[in-house]
Design a protein around this motif. Structure first.
Motif, PDB file in Angstrom:
ATOM      1  N   ASN A 148      41.364  29.876   2.865  1.00  0.00           N
ATOM      2  CA  ASN A 148      42.293  29.206   3.763  1.00  0.00           C
ATOM      3  C   ASN A 148      41.637  28.896   5.100  1.00  0.00           C
ATOM      4  OD1 ASN A 148      44.862  28.107   4.297  1.00  0.00           O
ATOM      5  ND2 ASN A 148      45.861  29.862   3.324  1.00  0.00           N
ATOM      6  N   THR A 149      42.281  28.047   5.885  1.00  0.00           N
ATOM      7  CA  THR A 149      41.787  27.734   7.218  1.00  0.00           C
ATOM      8  C   THR A 149      42.062  28.919   8.148  1.00  0.00           C
ATOM      9  OG1 THR A 149      43.891  26.781   7.941  1.00  0.00           O
ATOM     10  CG2 THR A 149      42.327  25.281   6.856  1.00  0.00           C
ATOM     11  N   PRO A 150      41.310  29.032   9.245  1.00  0.00           N
ATOM     12  CA  PRO A 150      41.566  30.131  10.189  1.00  0.00           C
ATOM     13  C   PRO A 150      43.000  30.142  10.713  1.00  0.00           C
ATOM     14  CG  PRO A 150      39.462  29.088  10.667  1.00  0.00           C
ATOM     15  CD  PRO A 150      40.128  28.230   9.625  1.00  0.00           C
ATOM     16  N   GLU A 151      43.587  28.961  10.869  1.00  0.00           N
ATOM     17  CA  GLU A 151      44.935  28.860  11.408  1.00  0.00           C
ATOM     18  C   GLU A 151      46.000  29.330  10.410  1.00  0.00           C
ATOM     19  OE1 GLU A 151      42.061  26.651  13.448  1.00  0.00           O
ATOM     20  OE2 GLU A 151      42.679  26.310  11.350  1.00  0.00           O
ATOM     21  N   ARG A 152      45.709  29.263   9.111  1.00  0.00           N
ATOM     22  CA  ARG A 152      46.705  29.594   8.101  1.00  0.00           C
ATOM     23  C   ARG A 152      46.391  30.874   7.332  1.00  0.00           C
ATOM     24  NH1 ARG A 152      48.411  24.181   4.918  1.00  0.00           N
ATOM     25  NH2 ARG A 152      50.084  25.587   4.312  1.00  0.00           N
ATOM     26  N   SER A 153      45.238  31.457   7.582  1.00  0.00           N
ATOM     27  CA  SER A 153      44.799  32.606   6.793  1.00  0.00           C
ATOM     28  C   SER A 153      45.598  33.871   7.091  1.00  0.00           C
ATOM     29  CB  SER A 153      43.316  32.887   7.049  1.00  0.00           C
ATOM     30  OG  SER A 153      42.942  34.095   6.435  1.00  0.00           O
ATOM     31  N   SER A 154      46.091  34.506   6.040  1.00  0.00           N
ATOM     32  CA  SER A 154      46.767  35.796   6.205  1.00  0.00           C
ATOM     33  C   SER A 154      45.766  36.900   6.538  1.00  0.00           C
ATOM     34  CB  SER A 154      47.561  36.152   4.939  1.00  0.00           C
ATOM     35  OG  SER A 154      46.750  36.078   3.790  1.00  0.00           O
ATOM     36  N   HIS A 155      44.492  36.692   6.214  1.00  0.00           N
ATOM     37  CA  HIS A 155      43.463  37.666   6.600  1.00  0.00           C
ATOM     38  C   HIS A 155      43.297  37.690   8.120  1.00  0.00           C
ATOM     39  CE1 HIS A 155      41.839  38.981   2.716  1.00  0.00           C
ATOM     40  NE2 HIS A 155      42.046  37.746   2.294  1.00  0.00           N
ATOM     41  N   VAL A 156      43.291  36.529   8.747  1.00  0.00           N
ATOM     42  CA  VAL A 156      43.145  36.462  10.206  1.00  0.00           C
ATOM     43  C   VAL A 156      44.321  37.141  10.894  1.00  0.00           C
ATOM     44  CG1 VAL A 156      43.050  34.882  12.186  1.00  0.00           C
ATOM     45  CG2 VAL A 156      41.684  34.403  10.138  1.00  0.00           C
ATOM     46  N   ARG A 157      45.493  37.059  10.292  1.00  0.00           N
ATOM     47  CA  ARG A 157      46.674  37.728  10.858  1.00  0.00           C
ATOM     48  C   ARG A 157      46.706  39.225  10.538  1.00  0.00           C
ATOM     49  NH1 ARG A 157      49.083  33.197   8.424  1.00  0.00           N
ATOM     50  NH2 ARG A 157      50.053  34.539   6.838  1.00  0.00           N
ATOM     51  N   GLY A 158      45.761  39.695   9.723  1.00  0.00           N
ATOM     52  CA  GLY A 158      45.746  41.108   9.336  1.00  0.00           C
ATOM     53  C   GLY A 158      46.791  41.438   8.292  1.00  0.00           C
ATOM     54  N   GLU A 159      47.193  40.448   7.507  1.00  0.00           N
ATOM     55  CA  GLU A 159      48.277  40.632   6.550  1.00  0.00           C
ATOM     56  C   GLU A 159      47.834  40.565   5.092  1.00  0.00           C
ATOM     57  OE1 GLU A 159      51.100  37.647   7.716  1.00  0.00           O
ATOM     58  OE2 GLU A 159      51.641  38.702   9.578  1.00  0.00           O
ATOM     59  N   ALA A 160      46.523  40.687   4.836  1.00  0.00           N
ATOM     60  CA  ALA A 160      46.040  40.607   3.454  1.00  0.00           C
ATOM     61  C   ALA A 160      44.809  41.475   3.264  1.00  0.00           C
ATOM     62  CB  ALA A 160      45.702  39.159   3.089  1.00  0.00           C
ATOM     63  N   VAL A 161      44.672  41.994   2.034  1.00  0.00           N
ATOM     64  CA  VAL A 161      43.461  42.707   1.636  1.00  0.00           C
ATOM     65  C   VAL A 161      42.999  42.161   0.292  1.00  0.00           C
ATOM     66  CG1 VAL A 161      43.937  44.846   2.870  1.00  0.00           C
ATOM     67  CG2 VAL A 161      44.797  44.558   0.543  1.00  0.00           C
ATOM     68  N   ASP A 162      41.704  42.178   0.088  1.00  0.00           N
ATOM     69  CA  ASP A 162      41.118  41.788  -1.194  1.00  0.00           C
ATOM     70  C   ASP A 162      40.621  43.046  -1.892  1.00  0.00           C
ATOM     71  OD1 ASP A 162      41.627  39.169  -0.601  1.00  0.00           O
ATOM     72  OD2 ASP A 162      39.565  38.665  -0.049  1.00  0.00           O
ATOM     73  N   ILE A 163      41.192  43.323  -3.047  1.00  0.00           N
ATOM     74  CA  ILE A 163      40.825  44.505  -3.823  1.00  0.00           C
ATOM     75  C   ILE A 163      39.493  44.241  -4.526  1.00  0.00           C
ATOM     76  CG2 ILE A 163      41.569  46.073  -5.657  1.00  0.00           C
ATOM     77  CD1 ILE A 163      43.315  46.081  -3.108  1.00  0.00           C
ATOM     78  N   GLY A 164      38.606  45.251  -4.510  1.00  0.00           N
ATOM     79  CA  GLY A 164      37.238  45.017  -4.944  1.00  0.00           C
ATOM     80  C   GLY A 164      36.827  45.613  -6.268  1.00  0.00           C
ATOM     81  N   SER A 165      37.753  46.062  -7.100  1.00  0.00           N
ATOM     82  CA  SER A 165      37.365  46.564  -8.420  1.00  0.00           C
ATOM     83  C   SER A 165      38.417  46.129  -9.430  1.00  0.00           C
ATOM     84  CB  SER A 165      37.235  48.099  -8.410  1.00  0.00           C
ATOM     85  OG  SER A 165      38.418  48.708  -7.948  1.00  0.00           O
ATOM     86  N   TRP A 166      37.964  45.770 -10.625  1.00  0.00           N
ATOM     87  CA  TRP A 166      38.869  45.188 -11.609  1.00  0.00           C
ATOM     88  C   TRP A 166      39.935  46.174 -12.089  1.00  0.00           C
ATOM     89  CZ3 TRP A 166      38.558  40.263 -11.299  1.00  0.00           C
ATOM     90  CH2 TRP A 166      37.333  39.647 -11.007  1.00  0.00           C
TER      91      TRP A 166
END
Length: 202
Positions: A138-156
């Motif tokens: 996503n763009t910086p303006e729309r990213s939930s990561h930039v807002r601190g509202e998302a995590v990416d899980i790193g193992s299947w």
């Protein structure tokens, strides 16, 4: 809901076809993106910082050098700057998963706008257009990561566990094409909203 393991099998099939011509890396990327799907990532780790598509990014930007257990990332900017409710939900889910023998690892969490822009620039170069890149980054303006509202899980195995139990803690997969991307999108024990097809949809 598409199961992460089935999704991985499909990805492996695509890569097996493509590897003869161009090479293919199917590993959850250290930078938390999906850019390794069908193409080799241009992210290069160099000590305490990394190069993401020509941009110098550090841990202070939210970069995590490698997928790591949640408990070991508490003081890292990527986790420390998450929304407090998301942090609590993630900690509770991590403890419950551990009781089932599953270790929750995180590839990415909070990011600066600069880091998000670097990931988007990299994705544009790799995928050939902004429209294709926006399906994954996503763009910086729309990213939930930039807002601190998302995590990416790193193992299947953790993704698979989260797909079954995440909503017990309010955690939901929000994009159909990103089995690793979770947000606190409902109340604990509630029903997750319908997933968006990809990041370009919201």
């Amino acid at each position: 809901m598409k199961k992460p393991l089935l999704w991985l099998a499909g990805t492996l099939l695509i890569c097996a076809t493509a590897v003869v011509a161009a090479g293919c890396a199917v590993v959850p990327a250290a930078n938390g993106t999906s850019s390794a799907l069908g193409r080799a990532s241009t992210t290069v780790i160099t000590g305490a910082h990394t190069d993401v598509g020509g941009h110098r990014i550090s841990e202070g930007d939210g970069w995590i050098p490698r997928s790591a257990p949640v408990g070991s990332l508490g003081d890292r900017a990527a986790v420390a700057n998450l929304d407090p409710d998301l942090r609590r939900a993630l900690a509770d889910a991590t403890a419950a998963a551990a009781d089932s023998g599953v270790e929750v690892r995180v590839n990415s969490g909070w990011r600066t706008k600069g880091y998000q822009r670097a990931l988007l620039d990299e994705a544009v170069r790799e995928r050939g257009s902004l429209a294709q890149a926006r399906r994954w980054v996503n763009t910086p303006e729309r990213s939930s990561h930039v807002r601190g509202e998302a995590v990416d899980i790193g193992s299947w195995d953790a993704m698979d566990w989260m797909s079954e139990h995440g909503s017990d803690f309010g955690l939901c997969q929000t994009y159909e094409n990103e089995a690793w991307h979770y947000e606190r999108a409902t109340t604990p024990g509630g029903t997750c909203p319908e997933m968006l097809v990809d990041g370009s949809a919201g």
